[in-house]
Design a protein around this motif. Structure first.
Motif, mmCIF file in Angstrom:
data_model
loop_
_atom_site.group_PDB
_atom_site.id
_atom_site.type_symbol
_atom_site.label_atom_id
_atom_site.label_comp_id
_atom_site.label_asym_id
_atom_site.label_seq_id
_atom_site.Cartn_x
_atom_site.Cartn_y
_atom_site.Cartn_z
ATOM 1 N N PRO A 205 7.748 -0.634 5.127
ATOM 2 C CA PRO A 205 7.584 0.782 5.495
ATOM 3 C C PRO A 205 6.812 1.570 4.445
ATOM 4 C CG PRO A 205 9.821 0.057 5.932
ATOM 5 C CD PRO A 205 9.171 -1.045 5.167
ATOM 6 N N GLY A 206 7.091 1.301 3.162
ATOM 7 C CA GLY A 206 6.362 1.993 2.113
ATOM 8 C C GLY A 206 4.893 1.615 2.096
ATOM 9 N N ALA A 207 4.606 0.332 2.235
ATOM 10 C CA ALA A 207 3.213 -0.119 2.210
ATOM 11 C C ALA A 207 2.412 0.472 3.365
ATOM 12 C CB ALA A 207 3.167 -1.648 2.265
ATOM 13 N N LEU A 208 2.999 0.459 4.573
ATOM 14 C CA LEU A 208 2.271 0.963 5.746
ATOM 15 C C LEU A 208 2.060 2.472 5.671
ATOM 16 C CD1 LEU A 208 3.966 -1.171 8.553
ATOM 17 C CD2 LEU A 208 1.663 -1.447 7.609
ATOM 18 N N SER A 209 3.088 3.214 5.256
ATOM 19 C CA SER A 209 2.947 4.669 5.193
ATOM 20 C C SER A 209 1.929 5.075 4.131
ATOM 21 C CB SER A 209 4.300 5.331 4.917
ATOM 22 O OG SER A 209 4.861 4.872 3.692
ATOM 23 N N PHE A 210 1.938 4.388 2.994
ATOM 24 C CA PHE A 210 0.991 4.715 1.933
ATOM 25 C C PHE A 210 -0.441 4.404 2.357
ATOM 26 C CE2 PHE A 210 -1.370 3.626 -1.962
ATOM 27 C CZ PHE A 210 -1.187 4.797 -2.682
ATOM 28 N N THR A 211 -0.666 3.223 2.940
ATOM 29 C CA THR A 211 -2.010 2.836 3.369
ATOM 30 C C THR A 211 -2.538 3.773 4.450
ATOM 31 O OG1 THR A 211 -1.548 0.516 2.844
ATOM 32 C CG2 THR A 211 -3.404 0.960 4.309
ATOM 33 N N LEU A 212 -1.695 4.104 5.426
ATOM 34 C CA LEU A 212 -2.132 4.986 6.500
ATOM 35 C C LEU A 212 -2.414 6.390 5.977
ATOM 36 C CD1 LEU A 212 -2.733 5.292 9.467
ATOM 37 C CD2 LEU A 212 -0.303 5.737 9.900
ATOM 38 N N ALA A 213 -1.601 6.864 5.026
ATOM 39 C CA ALA A 213 -1.834 8.191 4.445
ATOM 40 C C ALA A 213 -3.186 8.240 3.744
ATOM 41 C CB ALA A 213 -0.708 8.540 3.471
ATOM 42 N N LEU A 214 -3.499 7.218 2.940
ATOM 43 C CA LEU A 214 -4.791 7.184 2.256
ATOM 44 C C LEU A 214 -5.942 7.106 3.246
ATOM 45 C CD1 LEU A 214 -4.650 4.904 -0.924
ATOM 46 C CD2 LEU A 214 -5.181 7.326 -0.785
ATOM 47 N N THR A 215 -5.762 6.335 4.314
ATOM 48 C CA THR A 215 -6.816 6.197 5.315
ATOM 49 C C THR A 215 -7.111 7.537 5.986
ATOM 50 O OG1 THR A 215 -6.146 3.911 5.742
ATOM 51 C CG2 THR A 215 -7.517 4.976 7.408
ATOM 52 N N LEU A 216 -6.073 8.239 6.417
ATOM 53 C CA LEU A 216 -6.268 9.533 7.080
ATOM 54 C C LEU A 216 -6.920 10.538 6.131
ATOM 55 C CD1 LEU A 216 -2.943 9.998 9.116
ATOM 56 C CD2 LEU A 216 -5.147 9.111 9.899
ATOM 57 N N PHE A 217 -6.460 10.548 4.876
ATOM 58 C CA PHE A 217 -7.022 11.502 3.919
ATOM 59 C C PHE A 217 -8.500 11.219 3.670
ATOM 60 C CE2 PHE A 217 -8.085 12.781 -0.419
ATOM 61 C CZ PHE A 217 -7.737 14.127 -0.378
ATOM 62 N N THR A 218 -8.839 9.947 3.448
ATOM 63 C CA THR A 218 -10.234 9.599 3.161
ATOM 64 C C THR A 218 -11.128 9.916 4.356
ATOM 65 O OG1 THR A 218 -9.490 7.823 1.699
ATOM 66 C CG2 THR A 218 -11.771 7.741 2.446
ATOM 67 N N TYR A 219 -10.689 9.584 5.559
ATOM 68 C CA TYR A 219 -11.494 9.863 6.747
ATOM 69 C C TYR A 219 -11.676 11.361 6.939
ATOM 70 C CZ TYR A 219 -13.101 9.784 11.596
ATOM 71 O OH TYR A 219 -13.822 9.968 12.746
ATOM 72 N N GLY A 220 -10.616 12.132 6.691
ATOM 73 C CA GLY A 220 -10.718 13.580 6.832
ATOM 74 C C GLY A 220 -11.719 14.181 5.867
ATOM 75 N N VAL A 221 -11.680 13.709 4.601
ATOM 76 C CA VAL A 221 -12.608 14.243 3.595
ATOM 77 C C VAL A 221 -14.044 13.827 3.900
ATOM 78 C CG1 VAL A 221 -13.234 14.149 1.156
ATOM 79 C CG2 VAL A 221 -10.840 14.374 1.813
#
Length: 520
Positions: A205-221
């Motif tokens: 759960p920690g690995a998936l939430s962290f990876t998805l959070a970084l992905t959304l942030f990078t795509y948004g920026v």
């Protein structure tokens, strides 16, 4: 914990283990310096929007950075040798596949997969080194690995330029594959299996939430410069990233064996190490991407000439990381690292005074200054990272530190690219009209011809001038950030941590009495 068959490694075995990890380490910087030099050529061959071309670099950095902690946990749980060999093999395979990519979408996907392999190879290799070497020998080993990164950074741009000129951009991955295969062969022959006997598996759960959070942030920026920060999708991506980071923090506080031990952040010295890990992202690494694009795409240099210029920036990493390790005999790690960042900031400020199309010889001084400054903390960072947790949790330590460093590089590149685009758009003025954003995005990716087509009312020289002013303003902003970081790092690294001998801390020596209370 080592395997029962081979409890003590010979000096020869340790040497070849170090060579294996160094080969893998040298290959990794080639995977983002090479495509940076080749980006204009890749864009001409594969096409793609500015966002798609930005993902050429960011896809690798995103998966590499976001998966390092998970890979470190897997290495501790299932075997550091196993994770290193699997990751190195996948890294070589996907690197070879990039040379055969037929469109930009497949290229970006393979870059993401390449980052996954690199994360496993790096985490497994660094955690293995922490088991093979003790005390000052471990510090020297990590310094040598830092110099191996320097080899990749120093010779990557010029080697890529020569290969592109002779064989085309797909050939830039030949050297990467060769180094990865050498690392794979040596690792399979000499690396011993080891794992953490108390490991409880991967925190999924920690690995998936962290990876998805970084992905959304990078795509948004990355999307914001094209559609605007008020765009509904951009807002949704950034809000989603923030919520997922909160979820990740909650998960890490309740699981029995967290991927990221949040209690460590109570200690200023540990926080200082993480800030130090992020510092090269905006003081050095973003220039490895932005400067080749500027030299080739905006100033019209050949790939070989651009590669020669980049040697001045990265060549100090060949020697000075080892020198920094030796300097710990006389100076504290805080002094060495803080001074290095201030020197790097001076180089950034100096470079900001040179407009595009300046004489190449005039840029050598500021580029060398930046490289010299960043080389001093570079040689100490990895050793500091493993000195603040128990040896058995070395995979977690390298995972946290490397995630901060590499994920910070990806995030910094996305943010800096967005800032550069905004500065260019502002400099182009009202005469660019509604196409100002499109022109600015094209200039960021080095496509001067497409930018000129988007805003035909603006003269060619005016476009270059707008880019030049924006680039200088960006460098001065990075100067200020680096100075602030130097002050904070000096302050935090200079503090003592509980249960660790202050003299050893000052000398940046790994300590066998780490913050066990923080892991209780």
């Amino acid at each position: 914990m080592t395997s029962p068959e081979k409890k003590v490694a010979s000096a020869t075995e340790k040497f070849f283990v170090l060579v294996a990890v160094c080969c893998a380490a040298a290959a990794m910087p080639l995977t983002f310096t090479g495509p940076a030099v080749a980006l204009p050529a890749i864009g001409r061959t594969l096409g793609g929007s500015p966002i798609a071309l930005n993902w050429v670099t960011n896809a690798f950095m995103l998966t590499f950075g976001s998966c390092l902690m998970a890979a470190g946990a897997l290495a501790d749980s299932f075997g550091r040798r196993r994770v290193f060999l699997t990751g190195t093999g996948c890294f070589a395979l996907f690197s070879a596949g990039l040379a055969l990519a037929s469109d930009i979408v497949w290229f970006d996907l393979l870059r993401a997969l390449q980052g996954l392999g690199a994360a496993a190879a790096f985490s497994g290799g660094m955690a293995s080194l922490a088991q093979e070497f003790e005390g000052t020998a471990r510090m020297r080993a990590f310094s040598i690995v830092g110099s191996s990164f320097g080899v990749g950074l120093a010779f990557g741009p010029i080697a890529s330029g020569l290969l592109i000129d002779a064989f085309g951009w797909p050939s830039i991955f030949i050297l990467v594959v060769a180094l990865a295969l050498l690392a794979l062969g040596l690792g399979a022959s000499f690396l011993r299996e080891s794992r953490d006997p108390e490991a409880a598996g991967l925190d999924w759960p920690g690995a998936l939430s962290f990876t998805l959070a970084l992905t959304l942030f990078t795509y948004g920026v990355l999307r914001a410069p094209e559609t605007g920060w008020s765009d509904a999708l951009v807002i949704a991506l950034l809000v989603g990233a923030a919520l997922l980071f909160i979820v990740f923090g909650i998960i890490e506080r309740v699981v029995r064996r967290p991927m990221l031990d949040l209690s460590l952040f109570r200690y200023p010295r540990f926080v200082g190490v993480q800030l130090l890990a992020a510092a090269p992202a905006y003081a050095f690494v973003v220039l490895l991407i932005l400067l080749p694009v500027r030299f080739v795409g905006i100033e019209g240099m050949s790939e070989i000439a651009a590669g020669r210029m980049m040697v001045a920036l990265s060549a100090p990493l060949l020697i000075l990381p080892i020198v920094a390790g030796l300097l710990t005999r006389w100076f504290s790690a805080a002094t060495i690292c803080g001074t290095g960042l201030l020197v790097s900031a001076a180089g950034l400020f100096w470079l900001g005074h040179f407009a595009t199309n300046s004489a190449p010889s005039a840029l050598i001084g500021p580029l060398l200054t930046i490289g010299i400054g960043i080389s001093l903390p570079w040689g100490l960072m990895d050793g500091l990272a493993v000195s603040v947790v128990p040896k058995e949790r070395a995979g977690m330590a390298t995972g946290i530190f490397s995630t901060t460093r590499v994920a910070g590089e990806g995030v910094a590149l996305a943010i800096v690219s967005a800032v550069l685009s905004a500065l260019i758009r502002s400099n182009l003025g009202a005469s660019a009209g509604e196409h100002a954003s499109a022109a600015a995005q094209r200039l960021v990716t080095g496509n001067l011809a497409a930018a000129a087509s988007a805003v035909p009312a603006i003269a060619h020289d005016a476009l270059i001038q707008g880019y030049s002013h924006a680039f200088s303003a960006l460098l001065w902003l990075l100067t200020a950030i680096t100075v602030i970081t130097a002050v904070v790092v000096f302050s935090f690294l200079g503090r003592a941590s509980p249960n660790v001998d202050p003299e050893d801390q000052d000398r940046s020596q790994p300590d066998e009495k780490p913050l066990r209370a923080a892991n209780a």
